[in-house]
Design a protein around this motif. Sequence first.
Motif, mmCIF file in Angstrom:
data_model
loop_
_atom_site.group_PDB
_atom_site.id
_atom_site.type_symbol
_atom_site.label_atom_id
_atom_site.label_comp_id
_atom_site.label_asym_id
_atom_site.label_seq_id
_atom_site.Cartn_x
_atom_site.Cartn_y
_atom_site.Cartn_z
ATOM 1 N N ILE A 284 53.689 38.030 64.087
ATOM 2 C CA ILE A 284 53.512 39.300 63.384
ATOM 3 C C ILE A 284 52.034 39.458 63.045
ATOM 4 O O ILE A 284 51.425 38.564 62.453
ATOM 5 C CB ILE A 284 54.338 39.352 62.084
ATOM 6 C CG1 ILE A 284 55.833 39.198 62.382
ATOM 7 C CG2 ILE A 284 54.078 40.654 61.336
ATOM 8 C CD1 ILE A 284 56.682 39.074 61.127
ATOM 9 N N THR A 285 51.451 40.580 63.436
ATOM 10 C CA THR A 285 50.045 40.842 63.129
ATOM 11 C C THR A 285 49.909 41.288 61.680
ATOM 12 O O THR A 285 50.608 42.188 61.225
ATOM 13 C CB THR A 285 49.477 41.926 64.063
ATOM 14 O OG1 THR A 285 49.602 41.482 65.426
ATOM 15 C CG2 THR A 285 48.008 42.198 63.750
ATOM 16 N N ILE A 286 48.984 40.653 60.979
ATOM 17 C CA ILE A 286 48.798 40.927 59.555
ATOM 18 C C ILE A 286 47.508 41.693 59.277
ATOM 19 O O ILE A 286 47.485 42.646 58.505
ATOM 20 C CB ILE A 286 48.796 39.613 58.743
ATOM 21 C CG1 ILE A 286 50.173 38.970 58.804
ATOM 22 C CG2 ILE A 286 48.399 39.877 57.288
ATOM 23 C CD1 ILE A 286 51.264 39.804 58.168
ATOM 24 N N SER A 287 46.423 41.298 59.916
ATOM 25 C CA SER A 287 45.139 41.903 59.544
ATOM 26 C C SER A 287 44.140 41.815 60.682
ATOM 27 O O SER A 287 44.368 41.154 61.700
ATOM 28 C CB SER A 287 44.563 41.198 58.307
ATOM 29 O OG SER A 287 44.146 39.887 58.635
ATOM 30 N N GLY A 288 43.022 42.505 60.472
ATOM 31 C CA GLY A 288 41.871 42.381 61.344
ATOM 32 C C GLY A 288 40.779 41.633 60.612
ATOM 33 O O GLY A 288 40.658 41.708 59.383
ATOM 34 N N ALA A 289 39.959 40.903 61.369
ATOM 35 C CA ALA A 289 38.923 40.089 60.733
ATOM 36 C C ALA A 289 37.845 39.757 61.764
ATOM 37 O O ALA A 289 37.903 40.195 62.918
ATOM 38 C CB ALA A 289 39.533 38.818 60.144
ATOM 39 N N GLY A 290 36.880 38.979 61.344
ATOM 40 C CA GLY A 290 35.838 38.544 62.260
ATOM 41 C C GLY A 290 34.577 38.140 61.515
ATOM 42 O O GLY A 290 34.498 38.218 60.288
#
Length: 348
Positions: free
Chosen positions: A283-289
């Motif tokens: 399950i995709t929760i967030s974007g980051a980097g």
Amino acid sequence: MEQLANEIKESLLNEIETVKKQAELADLKAKYLGKSGRITELTKNMKDLSVEERKSVGMISNTLKNEVTELLAKKEEEINNAILNEKLNNEVIDISLPATKIPEGAPNILEKVIEEVEEVFMSMGYDVVDGPEVEEDRFNFELLNIPKGHAARDAQDTFYLSGEEILLRSQTSPVQARTMLKGEGKAPIRMICPGKTYRRDDDDATHSHQFMQIEGLLVDKDISLCDLKGTFDIIAKKLFGESCVTRFRPSYYQFTEPSVETDISCFACQGKGCSLCKNSGWITISGAGMVHPNVLRNCGYDPDEWTGFAFGFGAERCAMLKYGINDIRTFYNTDLREVKNFDRRESE
């Protein structure tokens, strides 16, 4: 004079024995202690007496007044106690009857999730920072490596209030930009910025024109994706349980480089595949980097000296996944039946 005082006292004692009601007692007080009462009459001719006689009469009348006052007070207490006892004997309370149930609210689960995230980050030394919801284009876009003409500036996505310079923030990232500018390129930063954001989305079960976003930023020296992965692991386990497994997938965001999407193992099927995770097990929760060098440079930090990571996720999405809520509008519903439902889910 003493004989007259004794007669008055004796008369009071005889009359007070027959008093049974508060009204009768009030009449008795007026008869003996009122302005025209019998005790007052003792001193009505004081002006005609000598100094020594005045002292004697004053002492006798004061003593008598105190004794009468005490007797009347005791009688008043007796009458009040008798009234109370009669009331208790005549009135019956059936304690076996069910009490009236008053609806009681409960903490909103959306706020609960935000508080949980804040507590975890504060335990790791992060600050919780707030910022304006009516924002400048410079902070919402330009400093975040989103130049003029970028697709994210599409009027179909953003609420502009005055030309193209003032808008309702479409993300909480402007708070990160403001915090970095305050750091003046010299101080490390550890912060999260939960808050309301606004986008031109249709209101339906999974979208809202207003939603809560939680973004975080860490800027320091020698920061890498490993630090981001470790931080994300802690948050995922806090929200979804110690058995939760995380992974990164390459992605693209204009303010991070490299960029990743963060996934968690499906807690409903334990990674085996189900309708919640669309049979993927994740399950995709967030974007980051990692913070883009242009963003660091725009906000006063030398990208050759400083690095950092940033992340962002929707509080509603996390709460919906964690508590099995299938309609985002539920969080803003004032129906007490839904609030009760929140309380039940929390206890589970």
